[in-house]
Design an enzyme around this catalytic site. Structure first.
Site, PDB file in Angstrom:
ATOM      1  N   MET A 291       2.804   3.445   0.064  1.00 13.73           N
ATOM      2  CA  MET A 291       3.666   4.927  -0.327  1.00 13.73           C
ATOM      3  C   MET A 291       2.892   6.192  -0.164  1.00 13.73           C
ATOM      4  O   MET A 291       1.817   6.228  -0.785  1.00 13.73           O
ATOM      5  CB  MET A 291       4.606   4.664  -1.449  1.00 13.73           C
ATOM      6  CG  MET A 291       5.236   6.093  -1.981  1.00 13.73           C
ATOM      7  SD  MET A 291       6.440   6.236  -0.834  1.00 13.73           S
ATOM      8  CE  MET A 291       6.682   8.163  -0.869  1.00 13.73           C
ATOM      9  N   GLU A 326      -0.081   5.993   6.379  1.00 19.94           N
ATOM     10  CA  GLU A 326       0.392   6.875   4.988  1.00 19.94           C
ATOM     11  C   GLU A 326      -0.629   8.052   5.362  1.00 19.94           C
ATOM     12  O   GLU A 326      -0.231   9.246   4.624  1.00 19.94           O
ATOM     13  CB  GLU A 326      -0.273   6.030   3.950  1.00 19.94           C
ATOM     14  CG  GLU A 326       0.357   4.620   3.610  1.00 19.94           C
ATOM     15  CD  GLU A 326       1.918   4.621   3.759  1.00 19.94           C
ATOM     16  OE1 GLU A 326       2.533   5.724   3.510  1.00 19.94           O
ATOM     17  OE2 GLU A 326       2.509   3.937   4.344  1.00 19.94           O
TER      18      GLU A 326
END
Length: 881
Positions: A291, A326
């Site tokens: 994330m 990411e």
């Protein structure tokens, strides 16, 4: 589009959050207390404020409104909750005037849950003695972190949880003295708490950003550190990989990649990385792969940790790519954010493409675009060839719907069309347009058309016309080719894996770059893109031609049967990506009925001498689909096993077991793939050697199996060794210290050959395996024809338990159902699945069930159509008695 959104009222808008968390209970009931002060702009007079909350208790609320030189504070007289829509409305007994500044103060409490969403706890077993302040129970120790995308910041604190309601954030947290806390920004100060043995850690104010990008974590952390080589505001930036104590050395690969990628993206985006630090954190329980929280990126352990001596080399590739993906988001998604969730693909499609672009920059010898075509593009094709697919830009009414579109369409189809467009414009021109887009919208929100505008200006081409149908229409085309001397005729139509496209499903006309090679030297033959339903291309040397060179176009080709045969004799003229594309297309045409399985099998017979891992990966993947589809007929299944054995025998005997010092990454991966495939197909020498090495390994010689061959050896051992081998691999799962050991053992145990052992494995799995990994248990059994149906029977019999276990995070439940149930090829089973879920509340995984239904119907239709033809072919070729 905005009028179709179910969004919060626009009477107020947040500008800053000050969040304070304290009195955290590191054991049951795992609660914490919180105070949030939200600076607001009051856009119009109002008597209430509505914002998002989920699983929080709000104790009190008040608001202070600045008006002129004075402010007035008003306590709320009522807080009401809309649980279904995860909102609360804070009402006041007097009207709040319009104001540029008001401060809403809320006291609340929440839970550090175990659902991998919101503010949650992760259990782990420390390899070294942990700090005294670490939370623990009789079985595990715990770390704590957040996962807020898409709509779970509201589980941690009351907020305006929509991507275009950006604000700045101040954050502080009270933790034990001997633990560490992290957040998006650097630590501002640490002060002593009134609570004995505790401290309060506060952090610098963040930039303006969406709530889903806020993050924090605390635990017994240590780190490895390096610095960017470029200077940012006159100094190098610190880059750190954080782990729980005892694991930091496994963060070195990610660290080495991260600092280089930050510099590389700063260069190609022409915007410096905008924060003062880059932290990567390994989280022990994680529902996603990673994330992109701004400045504090969180990862599943297998996506960021790598042991040079004990890890399977395939995880090296995974770590570098996920780190790059990411980091791409730090610009594309964080600095500039999609306006609403229907444009999720803007974040994910671009980050996927540019992530691989960065990996190719760091490791050109890995041939990542070949990997992309066999893994990314083929996976996108599979989902997008269903009637239940959706457009890349899909309408999202409510933020609660968005989790189900974090799928292969948003990520993989999105990145496929980005790759196609960048190839058309030229990568340098494309990246110039991206840079202009980022600069124009930095710290704000943007829409798809904003990107197209920037790219059109940079390229001088009408990008909107190229891309509109790719983004807004469902599906993709197949280009069917007809040959005449010196020319080819082409026709585009929508491709469905089930075949039989209805006229109303085939109205889209796509912009299709032809990418044509032709002639004895396979030279480029520039042709205009196909922008009509049918066209003819002349002056083609039909002794050899290949459409969609290097598979940069997101479409399938349906070639005349004889052309496939001719191409099988000219493999030396084809690139790795071209070979992969031809195999994938031939397999897809067989499934849809545009081609035949026998044509595919005949084509694959040309590949035993192939030396490239990525091509073999696609060959064996396409063959695996055929074997799964026809596995219910024992005679045909045995014939296909013999076929697979013959296909791989020469290659596996050539490559052998020994890793040479000069072996490159792809050679090592080819060895692992061929040994696994040949061994599972019954190649005697491979099975014997695998069992010998497995026995030595379980007897204590951990050097008996190369780390990259554990998966192959464990699978072969379980398939051939029965319960004893299964139990030995289970013991390895419970005791492995390798970061990838649990994934490898779970996948291997699925090779059990009886329903009884499969049921035992499922019982054990649901009792012992972390929720994030349960899909590995189900998938490994679903890929196995002997145990596939057991998974479905077990799901039916234990549905309340499964629903309860996984339902706290619908992403996990949706993934389990999709990946475990779509391997069937039976109309009866499809009806049974539909009947079972008919009276259930399927919100959160209804799209997944639709995909399952559509996929099984297509498989069943394919099986019925080609079963007897395949039987006859196998008999005629001597693969069946």
């Amino acid at each position: 589009m905005a009028n179709d959104r179910d969004v919060l009222p626009d009477n107020v808008k947040p500008t800053n959050y000050s969040i304070s968390l304290f009195d955290l209970k590191p054991a049951e009931p795992w609660t914490y207390q919180g105070q949030v002060e939200i600076d607001l702009q009051v856009n119009k007079p109002t008597k209430s404020v509505t914002l998002n909350t989920h699983h929080l208790n709000l104790h009190s609320a008040s608001i202070t409104v600045e008006s002129g030189k004075h402010g007035s504070s008003v306590k709320s007289n009522d807080i009401s909750f809309d649980k279904k829509n995860q909102r609360c409305t804070i009402s006041f007994d007097q009207e709040l005037p319009q104001s540029k500044k008001a401060t809403l103060s809320i006291a609340f409490d929440g839970t550090m849950n175990n659902h991998m969403a919101g503010f949650y706890r992760s259990k782990y077993k420390p390899p070294v003695e942990p700090a005294k302040g670490v939370a623990k129970d009789k079985d595990s120790h715990y770390m704590f972190s957040t996962q807020f995308e898409s709509s779970d910041a509201r589980r941690a604190f009351p907020c305006f949880d929509e991507p275009n309601l950006k604000a700045t954030f101040d954050f502080e947290i009270e933790i034990p003295d001997d633990l560490s806390a992290l957040s998006n920004m650097p630590e501002k100060e640490t002060r002593k708490s009134k609570k004995d043995g505790h401290k309060i850690v506060s952090f610098d104010k963040s930039p303006v950003m969406s709530t889903y990008l806020l993050a924090w974590a605390f635990g017994d952390f240590e780190y490895v550190e390096d610095f960017t080589r470029r200077k940012y505001h006159g100094k190098a930036l610190p880059v750190r990989v954080y782990t729980t104590r005892g694991l930091k050395d496994q963060g070195k690969l990610a660290l080495e990649s991260a600092h280089q990628i930050v510099d590389y993206f700063s260069e190609i985006f022409r915007i410096d990385y905008p924060l003062p630090k880059v932290d990567l954190l390994a989280v022990h329980e994680f529902s996603h792969g990673a994330m992109e929280n701004w400045g504090l990126i969180t990862y599943r352990t297998t996506a960021v940790l790598f042991d040079e001596y004990a890890s399977d080399q395939k995880y090296r590739n995974r770590v570098v790519y996920v780190v790059a993906h990411e980091l791409a988001h730090q610009w594309f998604g964080n600095l500039v954010t999609m306006d609403w969730w229907n444009e999720l693909w803007l974040n994910e499609g671009f980050a996927t493409w540019v992530g691989w672009y960065a990996v190719d920059y760091l490791h050109p010898d890995w041939n990542v675009w070949g990997q992309w075509v066999t893994e990314g593009m083929q996976t996108a094709f599979q989902l997008d060839s269903l009637r239940t697919s959706h457009p890349i830009e899909v309408p999202v009414r409510n933020a609660l719907e968005v989790d189900q579109i974090f799928d292969h369409i948003s990520y993989l189809k999105g990145s496929s069309v980005i790759r196609m467009l960048s190839s058309q414009l030229g990568v340098e021109t494309f990246l110039k347009g991206v840079s202009d887009y980022l600069k124009a919208h930095q710290y704000g929100n943007a829409k798809t058309e904003d990107l197209w505008t920037a790219l059109s200006k940079a390229s001088g081409q009408d990008v909107t016309t190229f891309m509109d149908s790719w983004i807004r229409k469902i599906g993709f085309p197949v280009v069917t080719v007809a040959e005449e001397p010196g020319q080819i005729s082409v026709k585009q139509s929508r491709f469905l894996s089930a075949g039989e496209v209805k006229p109303e499903e085939d109205e889209t006309v796509w912009w299709i770059p032809m990418g044509l090679k032709t002639g004895p030297e396979a030279t480029d033959a520039q042709r205009e893109a196909l922008t009509v339903k049918e066209d003819t291309y002349r002056d083609i040397d039909t002794t050899f031609y290949k459409l969609n060179t290097n598979q940069t176009g997101f479409y399938r080709t349906n070639l005349p049967p004889q052309r496939l045969i001719e191409l099988s004799k000219s493999l030396d003229k084809l690139s790795v990506t071209d070979k992969i594309g031809l195999v994938g297309d031939a397999g897809a045409m067989a499934i849809a009925g545009h081609g035949t399985t026998t044509g595919l099998l005949s084509f694959l017979e040309a590949f035993p001498a192939e030396g490239n891992y990525l091509v073999w990966s696609e060959v064996l993947s396409s063959l695996g689909k055929v074997r799964r589809t026809f596995s219910s007929d024992e005679q045909v299944s045995e014939g296909l096993r013999q076929y697979a054995l013959k296909l791989t025998t020469a290659a596996v005997e050539k490559i052998g077991w020994r890793f040479q010092p000069n072996d490159d990454y792809l050679t090592g991966q080819l060895r692992a793939l061929l040994l696994s495939s040949a061994g599972l197909s019954g190649h005697k020498a491979t099975v014997d050697e695998a069992q010998k090495r497995f026995q030595a390994f379980i007897d204590g010689d951990k050097t008996a199996i190369h780390p990259s061959l554990r998966s192959a050896v464990f699978k072969i051992a379980v398939k051939n060794g029965g319960k004893d081998a299964y139990k030995a691999v289970q013991h390895e799962y419970l005791n492995t210290t390798s970061v990838d050991g649990k994934e490898i053992t779970l996948q291997s145990m699925g090779q059990v050959q009886t329903p009884e052992l499969a049921r035992e494995y499922l019982d054990w799995g649901f009792a012992n395996v972390a929720t994030q990994d349960l899909h590995s248990v189900g998938i490994s059994l679903s890929n196995n024809g002997k145990t596939r149906e057991t998974v479905w029977q077990y799901t039916k019999e234990n549905w309340p338990m499964i629903r309860e276990r996984m339902g706290g995070n619908m992403v996990v439940l949706d993934r389990f159902l999709k990946m475990c149930l779509q391997k069937f090829s039976s109309f009866e089973l499809e009806k049974d699945i539909e009947s079972f879920f008919k009276d259930k509340d399927n919100e959160g995984y209804d799209r997944g069930l639709a995909v399952v239904s559509d996929t099984i119907k297509g498989n069943a239709k394919y099986r019925e159509r080609d079963m007897e033809v395949v039987r006859e072919w196998l008999q005629a070729r001597g693969y069946m008695k």
